[in-house]
Scaffold this motif. Structure first.
Motif, PDB file in Angstrom:
ATOM      1  N   PHE A   1      10.376   1.453   2.461  1.00  0.00           N
ATOM      2  CA  PHE A   1      10.610   3.372   2.084  1.00  0.00           C
ATOM      3  C   PHE A   1       9.850   2.861   0.318  1.00  0.00           C
ATOM      4  CE2 PHE A   1      15.262   3.822   3.599  1.00  0.00           C
ATOM      5  CZ  PHE A   1      15.559   4.647   4.550  1.00  0.00           C
ATOM      6  N   HIS A   2       9.636   4.060   0.559  1.00  0.00           N
ATOM      7  CA  HIS A   2       8.478   4.397  -0.987  1.00  0.00           C
ATOM      8  C   HIS A   2       9.601   4.673  -1.689  1.00  0.00           C
ATOM      9  CE1 HIS A   2       5.739   6.286  -3.523  1.00  0.00           C
ATOM     10  NE2 HIS A   2       4.946   6.188  -3.028  1.00  0.00           N
ATOM     11  N   PRO A   3       9.425   3.859  -3.819  1.00  0.00           N
ATOM     12  CA  PRO A   3      10.270   3.892  -4.571  1.00  0.00           C
ATOM     13  C   PRO A   3      10.978   5.216  -4.994  1.00  0.00           C
ATOM     14  CG  PRO A   3       8.647   2.336  -4.591  1.00  0.00           C
ATOM     15  CD  PRO A   3       8.524   2.984  -3.113  1.00  0.00           C
TER      16      PRO A   3
ATOM     17  N   ALA B   1      -2.328  -1.054  -3.427  1.00  0.00           N
ATOM     18  CA  ALA B   1      -3.417  -0.203  -3.237  1.00  0.00           C
ATOM     19  C   ALA B   1      -2.749   1.055  -3.012  1.00  0.00           C
ATOM     20  CB  ALA B   1      -4.803  -0.661  -2.726  1.00  0.00           C
ATOM     21  N   ASN B   2      -3.697   1.790  -2.575  1.00  0.00           N
ATOM     22  CA  ASN B   2      -2.969   3.082  -2.529  1.00  0.00           C
ATOM     23  C   ASN B   2      -3.886   3.506  -0.860  1.00  0.00           C
ATOM     24  OD1 ASN B   2      -0.676   4.241  -3.450  1.00  0.00           O
ATOM     25  ND2 ASN B   2      -2.062   4.686  -5.080  1.00  0.00           N
ATOM     26  N   VAL B   3      -3.140   4.431   0.498  1.00  0.00           N
ATOM     27  CA  VAL B   3      -4.151   5.004   1.370  1.00  0.00           C
ATOM     28  C   VAL B   3      -5.283   5.495   0.315  1.00  0.00           C
ATOM     29  CG1 VAL B   3      -4.413   6.138   3.177  1.00  0.00           C
ATOM     30  CG2 VAL B   3      -2.402   4.467   2.658  1.00  0.00           C
TER      31      VAL B   3
ATOM     32  N   VAL C   1       0.811  -0.877   0.125  1.00  0.00           N
ATOM     33  CA  VAL C   1      -0.045   0.202  -0.157  1.00  0.00           C
ATOM     34  C   VAL C   1       1.074   1.264  -0.309  1.00  0.00           C
ATOM     35  CG1 VAL C   1      -1.721   1.001   1.520  1.00  0.00           C
ATOM     36  CG2 VAL C   1      -2.423  -1.199   0.971  1.00  0.00           C
ATOM     37  N   GLY C   2       0.957   2.784  -0.922  1.00  0.00           N
ATOM     38  CA  GLY C   2       1.570   3.170  -0.863  1.00  0.00           C
ATOM     39  C   GLY C   2       0.664   4.594  -0.607  1.00  0.00           C
ATOM     40  N   GLU C   3       1.096   5.671  -0.681  1.00  0.00           N
ATOM     41  CA  GLU C   3       0.817   7.432  -0.498  1.00  0.00           C
ATOM     42  C   GLU C   3      -0.979   7.185  -0.901  1.00  0.00           C
ATOM     43  OE1 GLU C   3       3.059  10.071   0.253  1.00  0.00           O
ATOM     44  OE2 GLU C   3       1.472  11.513   0.702  1.00  0.00           O
ATOM     45  N   ALA C   4      -0.755   7.401  -2.559  1.00  0.00           N
ATOM     46  CA  ALA C   4      -1.752   8.209  -3.576  1.00  0.00           C
ATOM     47  C   ALA C   4      -1.219   8.476  -4.691  1.00  0.00           C
ATOM     48  CB  ALA C   4      -2.140   9.728  -2.828  1.00  0.00           C
ATOM     49  N   PRO C   5      -2.164   8.058  -5.719  1.00  0.00           N
ATOM     50  CA  PRO C   5      -1.759   8.231  -7.377  1.00  0.00           C
ATOM     51  C   PRO C   5      -1.451   9.582  -7.658  1.00  0.00           C
ATOM     52  CG  PRO C   5      -4.503   7.865  -6.711  1.00  0.00           C
ATOM     53  CD  PRO C   5      -3.455   7.933  -5.708  1.00  0.00           C
ATOM     54  N   GLY C   6       0.048   9.608  -8.500  1.00  0.00           N
ATOM     55  CA  GLY C   6       0.578  10.385  -8.975  1.00  0.00           C
ATOM     56  C   GLY C   6       0.006  10.266 -10.706  1.00  0.00           C
ATOM     57  N   ARG C   7       1.314  11.096 -11.264  1.00  0.00           N
ATOM     58  CA  ARG C   7      -0.193  11.859 -12.712  1.00  0.00           C
ATOM     59  C   ARG C   7      -0.339  10.257 -13.468  1.00  0.00           C
ATOM     60  NH1 ARG C   7       2.220  13.377 -17.247  1.00  0.00           N
ATOM     61  NH2 ARG C   7       0.655  14.916 -18.728  1.00  0.00           N
TER      62      ARG C   7
ATOM     63  N   ARG D   1       6.926   6.141 -12.789  1.00  0.00           N
ATOM     64  CA  ARG D   1       8.412   5.343 -11.791  1.00  0.00           C
ATOM     65  C   ARG D   1       9.142   5.403 -11.314  1.00  0.00           C
ATOM     66  NH1 ARG D   1      12.618  10.496 -11.734  1.00  0.00           N
ATOM     67  NH2 ARG D   1      14.274   8.936 -11.418  1.00  0.00           N
ATOM     68  N   SER D   2       7.792   5.316 -10.198  1.00  0.00           N
ATOM     69  CA  SER D   2       8.207   4.944  -9.070  1.00  0.00           C
ATOM     70  C   SER D   2       7.627   3.663  -8.917  1.00  0.00           C
ATOM     71  CB  SER D   2       8.359   5.064  -7.870  1.00  0.00           C
ATOM     72  OG  SER D   2       6.196   5.695  -8.000  1.00  0.00           O
ATOM     73  N   GLY D   3       6.780   3.595 -10.297  1.00  0.00           N
ATOM     74  CA  GLY D   3       5.688   1.958 -10.226  1.00  0.00           C
ATOM     75  C   GLY D   3       7.148   1.169 -10.570  1.00  0.00           C
TER      76      GLY D   3
ATOM     77  N   LYS E   1      -4.409   3.057 -12.602  1.00  0.00           N
ATOM     78  CA  LYS E   1      -3.570   1.854 -11.892  1.00  0.00           C
ATOM     79  C   LYS E   1      -2.988   2.201 -11.088  1.00  0.00           C
ATOM     80  CE  LYS E   1      -4.381  -1.488 -15.176  1.00  0.00           C
ATOM     81  NZ  LYS E   1      -3.704  -2.077 -16.211  1.00  0.00           N
ATOM     82  N   PRO E   2      -2.830   1.889  -9.852  1.00  0.00           N
ATOM     83  CA  PRO E   2      -1.326   2.297  -8.987  1.00  0.00           C
ATOM     84  C   PRO E   2       0.204   1.591  -9.207  1.00  0.00           C
ATOM     85  CG  PRO E   2      -2.291  -0.117  -7.753  1.00  0.00           C
ATOM     86  CD  PRO E   2      -3.364   0.901  -8.639  1.00  0.00           C
ATOM     87  N   PHE E   3       1.122   2.743  -8.810  1.00  0.00           N
ATOM     88  CA  PHE E   3       2.278   1.937  -9.176  1.00  0.00           C
ATOM     89  C   PHE E   3       2.816   1.898 -11.242  1.00  0.00           C
ATOM     90  CE2 PHE E   3       2.340   2.396  -4.396  1.00  0.00           C
ATOM     91  CZ  PHE E   3       3.049   3.021  -4.251  1.00  0.00           C
ATOM     92  N   VAL E   4       2.043   3.337 -11.944  1.00  0.00           N
ATOM     93  CA  VAL E   4       2.761   2.346 -12.772  1.00  0.00           C
ATOM     94  C   VAL E   4       3.652   3.429 -13.270  1.00  0.00           C
ATOM     95  CG1 VAL E   4       0.003   0.871 -14.021  1.00  0.00           C
ATOM     96  CG2 VAL E   4       0.355   3.492 -13.669  1.00  0.00           C
TER      97      VAL E   4
END
Ligand code: URA
Length: 295
Positions: A260-262, A182-184, A142-148, A160-162, A155-158
């Motif tokens: 750590f978060h990617p 998923a994300n919080v 589980v990550g924090e929240a989706p990015g751009r 660069r960090s994904g 979809k979560p983590f798709v």
């Protein structure tokens, strides 16, 4: 010199400034005075006898679009309308708890979230980012929240960090058929800012229910905000990472680990050494359950 050239440069400068500041979504042509809006909402606020009564009936006619909301690129998420103004955060959190508890399956939970208007982030995000991977996997991250990128793909983590997360998991023989992700917070905060405590509190019942329904054997929190929200850690992530803790899913207690978060690793590659240890610990713990998804 043609004065329009100067004007064009000035506009380009202002746009560049906004993009650098993380403002990358245009919501309307005219400025909106949010202070005036919330003062008006407060003055109109009446005690709500029953949470359920606060929602308009499904068949109620949609309120007219206000002048300040102009069309944006077609998006599945409905733009905010005055009648849709999210309820105050404490009421929204109660509604979220009731809604989340009522979902019997992950599909139902995802549908409920699609229709849930209590989190203001829904109105600035392009779409809901619910989950990716295998809901029957033994490992849930589980990550924090989706990015751009996640906001665009749904979809979560798709991004660069994904991609880095995929490489990290591949190092212990795991791909997205063997992990559920998923994300919080399932909507992208504008400009990728950190979700506010109120936004997180409103979304918390949903991610808790998502974990309960997915019922993984191991939970991994990616980054400090996820670990603080789900594991209640008060130490920084550097101190809290790598230590097995217990997470109560609502039906049972499972081992949980913060790492750590990617996105942090992309900025601070030295952290990868520590994450390598965390990955080894996850691999060993998974071996206790059998790494294959449940039948
Ligand atoms: N960061 C997160 O926390 N979640 C994502 O889905 C993407 C980036």
């Amino acid at each position: 010199m043609d004065p329009r050239l100067n004007e064009r440069d000035a506009i380009a400068d202002i746009l560049a400034f906004h993009v650098e500041a993380g403002v990358d979504v245009a919501l309307g042509d005219a400025p909106v005075d949010r202070f005036e809006e919330s003062a008006r909402e407060r003055s109109m606020l009446r005690p709500r006898p029953q949470v359920a009564e606060s929602r308009p009936a499904p068949s109620a006619p949609a309120p007219a679009r206000p002048a300040h909301i102009t069309s944006r690129a077609p998006t599945p998420a409905a733009p905010a309308l005055p009648g849709d103004a999210p309820p105050p955060p404490d009421i929204a959190a109660i509604e979220a708890r009731e809604a989340a508890a009522s979902a019997p399956t992950l599909e139902a939970l995802s549908e409920l979230l699609q229709g849930f208007d209590g989190c203001p982030l829904k109105h600035t995000a392009t779409r809901l980012v619910f989950a990716d991977g295998n809901p029957r996997a033994r490992l849930m991250l589980v990550g924090e929240a989706p990015g751009r990128d996640e906001d665009i793909e749904g979809k979560p983590f798709v991004g660069r960090s994904g991609k880095l997360l995929d490489r990290m998991l591949a190092a212990i023989g795991i791909d997205r058929t063997r992990a559920y992700i998923a994300n919080v917070v399932p909507w992208r905060p504008p400009g990728n800012r950190t979700p506010t405590p109120q936004e997180t509190a409103i979304c918390l019942p949903f991610i808790r229910r998502q974990i309960e329904l997915a019922d993984p054997d191991i939970l991994v929190c990616l980054g400090g905000p996820s670990a603080q929200t789900l594991l209640g850690i008060t130490d920084g992530i550097t101190k809290a990472r790598g230590r097995w803790q217990e997470y109560n899913t609502g039906t049972r207690t499972i081992p949980a680990l913060a790492t750590f978060h990617p996105a942090y690793l992309l900025r601070s590659p030295l952290g990868k050494r520590m994450v390598w240890r965390d990955l080894m610990a996850i691999e060993a713990k998974l071996a206790e359950f059998g790494a294959n998804p449940r039948p």
